[in-house]
Each structure stands twice: as C-alpha cells, then as structure tokens.
Enzyme design. Structure first.
Site, short mmCIF file in Angstrom:
data_model
loop_
_atom_site.label_atom_id
_atom_site.label_comp_id
_atom_site.label_asym_id
_atom_site.label_seq_id
_atom_site.Cartn_x
_atom_site.Cartn_y
_atom_site.Cartn_z
N TRP A 147 0.84 -1.21 0.00
CA TRP A 147 0.00 0.00 0.00
C TRP A 147 0.86 1.24 0.00
O TRP A 147 0.54 2.23 -0.66
CB TRP A 147 -0.97 -0.03 1.18
CG TRP A 147 -1.87 -1.23 1.14
CD1 TRP A 147 -1.97 -2.22 2.06
CD2 TRP A 147 -2.79 -1.57 0.09
NE1 TRP A 147 -2.89 -3.16 1.66
CE2 TRP A 147 -3.40 -2.79 0.46
CE3 TRP A 147 -3.16 -0.98 -1.12
CZ2 TRP A 147 -4.36 -3.43 -0.33
CZ3 TRP A 147 -4.10 -1.60 -1.92
CH2 TRP A 147 -4.69 -2.81 -1.52
N ASP A 192 -1.91 6.51 6.36
CA ASP A 192 -2.90 5.54 5.94
C ASP A 192 -3.16 4.61 7.13
O ASP A 192 -2.32 3.76 7.44
CB ASP A 192 -2.35 4.75 4.73
CG ASP A 192 -3.29 3.64 4.26
OD1 ASP A 192 -4.35 3.44 4.88
OD2 ASP A 192 -2.95 2.97 3.27
N LYS A 197 -11.99 -2.47 7.05
CA LYS A 197 -11.16 -3.30 7.92
C LYS A 197 -11.65 -3.24 9.37
O LYS A 197 -11.71 -4.24 10.04
CB LYS A 197 -9.69 -2.85 7.86
CG LYS A 197 -9.15 -2.64 6.44
CD LYS A 197 -8.76 -3.92 5.74
CE LYS A 197 -8.58 -3.76 4.24
NZ LYS A 197 -7.56 -2.81 3.80
C1 LIG Z 1 -6.99 -2.40 2.35
C2 LIG Z 1 -5.99 -1.32 2.40
C3 LIG Z 1 -5.88 -0.34 1.40
C4 LIG Z 1 -6.73 -0.36 0.15
O1 LIG Z 1 -8.00 0.03 0.44
P1 LIG Z 1 -9.09 0.21 -0.72
O2 LIG Z 1 -10.24 0.79 0.06
O3 LIG Z 1 -9.36 -1.12 -1.29
O4 LIG Z 1 -8.55 1.16 -1.73
C5 LIG Z 1 -4.95 0.67 1.57
N1 LIG Z 1 -4.16 0.71 2.64
C6 LIG Z 1 -4.21 -0.21 3.62
C7 LIG Z 1 -3.29 -0.12 4.79
C8 LIG Z 1 -5.12 -1.26 3.52
O5 LIG Z 1 -5.19 -2.18 4.48
#
Ligand SMILES: *Cc1c(COP(=O)(O)O)cnc(C)c1O
Length: 356
Positions: A99, A166, A190
């Site tokens: 990511w 993030d 998540k």
């Molecule tokens: C799942 C995830 C993403 C991607 O998320 P999307 O909503 O599918 O774009 C980005 N960063 C982290 C840390 C993730 O766990």
C-alpha cells in the site's frame, strides 16, 4: 456451525453493527422506508452523518480545526488525493509494504518524493528504524499497519514535519495524537463498516497551499464545504459506520479496544512462538501487528499448509489463508473479532500439530 471470521478485509463486523444495519434496511429511523431508498438529504440521514462525524471526533479526540469526511473511492483514492492537495514541492514517504508502494507511485505524479527508508529488501517483514525525515518536505507519509505483511507502527512517529497516515487497517485500535497529522485516512472495510466509504480527518489550514488546479471531486475543500454531501455519499456504509462507532463508545472507546486487541494478539503470538510447527513471519516483536498476524509452517512441515487451511475450515475458521505475496497464514484480529475465535484457532493449531 459457528464461523470464526479472520478475513483481512472486508472483514468481521460486530453483530451489533450487522443487526442494526439489517433493521435499517427494513425500516430506517421509523420512516417506514428502507435506508436503501431514502434521500441522503433527508433529515434522518443528515442526523446519521452528523452523529458519525461527531463520534469519530470524540473517540479519536480530534482537536479543533480538523474536518471529518466520508468519501468514496477507497483508501486507494487517497493515494492520489493526498499529494494532489498537499504536495507543493517534495514529500517524504516510508516504504513498508504494497500500500505504501502504491501511495508513493501516485505521489510521484505530483512532485518530488523522498523515500526515507524501505523494508522491501526483506519482503516488508520489518519496520525500518533510524531513518531521517528531512525538515524541508511538505509532509511525511506512512502506513501505520501493513495489512498484507503483519507489521505495524503503533506509536505516532516523532519527525520534524507534519504527518499523513494511511490507517486503513488499524484505526480505532489505539489512541492517536491527531494534532501531529495534517491528514489521516482509512478505508472503512477493515475496522469499521462494509466497503464503500473512506474516512478522512484533515486539518483545514493544511489545504489551499498548492498552486495546481484540482478537479472538484478530488479537492478536499469541496467535501469540507458541503459536509461530505457535494454528491451522494455512500449512505449504507456510513450508517453501518455509525453503528460501529456507537458500539465502540459503549465498549469504552479506543483505549478499551486497544486493551482487548493487545490481549488477543498476545495470545495468538504466544501460541505461534511456542509451537514446533508454526513460525511468525515478523521476527522483531516490536514490529508485529496486533491486527494482522502472519505466520507460516516451518520448512519441515511446509507441505502441510494447505491441509491446515482445510482442517481449520472444519472448525468454522474462515479467511486464514495468507496473502499471495507472503503465503502461509494471516489471522486478522480486528476489533470485532472475539477472543473466543482466537481460542478456536489456537485449539485447531494444537490439534493439527498433535496429529502430525
Ligand atoms: C486495504 C488497504 C488499502 C486499500 O483500500 P481500498 O479501500 O481497497 O482502496 C490501503 N491501505 C491499507 C493499509 C489497507 O489495508
């Protein structure tokens, strides 16, 4: 059979969230209509988004001067929105997984990117230490929890610049010092809600510094000015998020959630460390994620990995197959996962080990 849901995302939600969402699908707030068929501009939905934003601020102790936004496009959309809005000249990024790699790729479209450190050399199984973030960058971006690799930064870093993070897979699993950040983002799927909405917490006065033209939908100010209602927001995921946030508050807030999360993770890591068959992929204990526990079978048992997944399934254990780039197993222990599920997994590991 009762299922034990270890999926990495979309992932387990509390029964509180699921039951209340199901009720609102049948009859939303006594309107006699489903939440699926009401205007996002109805007073009933306005109350939902207002309460959800207020609860995010309360639970994370967001200081004055920040806005909470509910956006579409996933966390991946934030990889480009962040530099579009905040990167004037140069930004620093920490490369700790897929990511982060994706975020770096987008940032390079907008300016200079200084990758201050990377753990790519070891397939992202550790968190780089002792890196230097230059004082002349516009922001420092990092990923707090590396969902795929099971590493996590659980303490807000101390760097000489403002941060962007993030937090998709560990938001609401610890208290955060929001005042150190210009922006925090998290896809909801998540630790909060079904897929379809992303939370953004942004410092209002961090915006408006770049010279470039920003398309309306990608400009945070559009969404701040319209209270996330410039266009139709993801109504249902926002409703579910509100249910989860209410539940988090009832459970005692993020400090109480963190305590439970730490207990769950410690129990599973202890079981892995004490086993002759399984071994964790993140060796530095300080770097281990309490949200995603990654482990494999030791080389002498390697060919049994597939059969353990099948065996676990007979116990109702779902979603423990590791990401294809790591292999083995990944048990995601998000806030909604009960300790009972951890116990069932540990028992399955013990039983399988005894048989082989
Ligand atoms: C799942 C995830 C993403 C991607 O998320 P999307 O909503 O599918 O774009 C980005 N960063 C982290 C840390 C993730 O766990």
């Amino acid at each position: 059979m009762k299922k034990h849901n270890f999926y990495a995302g979309p992932s387990i939600l509390s029964q509180y969230t699921i039951k209340n969402t199901a009720d609102a699908i049948l009859d939303f707030a006594g309107t006699g209509l489903s939440i699926l068929e009401v205007s996002h501009r109805s007073k009933e939905f306005q109350a939902v988004i207002d309460e959800a934003s207020a609860l995010v601020k309360e639970l994370l102790e967001v200081p004055e001067g920040y806005s909470v936004l509910w956006l579409g496009g996933g966390a991946s959309m934030q990889f480009c929105m962040v530099p579009y809005n905040l990167l004037v000249k140069k930004a620093a990024y920490l490369e700790t997984g897929t990511w982060a790699v994706n975020a770096i790729k987008e940032a390079r479209l907008f300016g200079e990117v200084d990758v201050v450190a990377s753990s790519k050399d070891a397939n992202f199984t550790y968190i780089p230490k002792n890196y230097v973030v230059p004082a002349d960058v516009d922001y420092f971006h990092y990923t707090s929890n590396n969902t795929i690799y099971g590493t996590e930064i659980r303490k807000d870093p101390d760097v000489p610049v403002r941060m962007v993070c993030d937090m998709s897979s560990d938001i609401f699993s610890r208290p955060i010092d929001v005042s150190k950040y210009d922006l925090i983002y998290a896809g909801a799927q998540k630790n909060l809600a079904p897929a379809g909405v992303t939370i953004v917490i942004v410092k209002d006065d961090a915006l408006g510094k770049v010279d470039r033209q920003i398309p309306t939908m990608l400009d945070y100010r559009t969404h701040i000015n319209k209270g996330s209602m410039f266009n139709t927001p993801p109504v249902l995921p926002i409703y579910s998020a509100l249910m989860t946030l209410r539940h988090y508050k009832e459970l005692g807030g993020v400090a109480a959630l963190e305590k439970r999360d730490l207990e769950k993770a410690a129990k599973l890591y202890d079981a892995i460390d004490g086993s002759r068959m399984f071994v964790g992929t993140v060796t530095d204990v300080a770097d281990r994620s309490i949200m995603n526990v990654c482990f494999v079978m030791r080389p002498e048992y390697k060919e049994l990995e597939k059969s353990f997944v099948d065996f676990a399934a007979t116990k109702g254990i779902v979603g423990i197959k590791g990401h294809r780039s790591v292999g083995g197993f990944r048990a995601s222990l998000y806030n909604a996962l009960p300790m009972e599920s951890v116990d069932v997994l540990i028992n399955a590991m013990d039983e399988f080990q005894a048989k082989h």
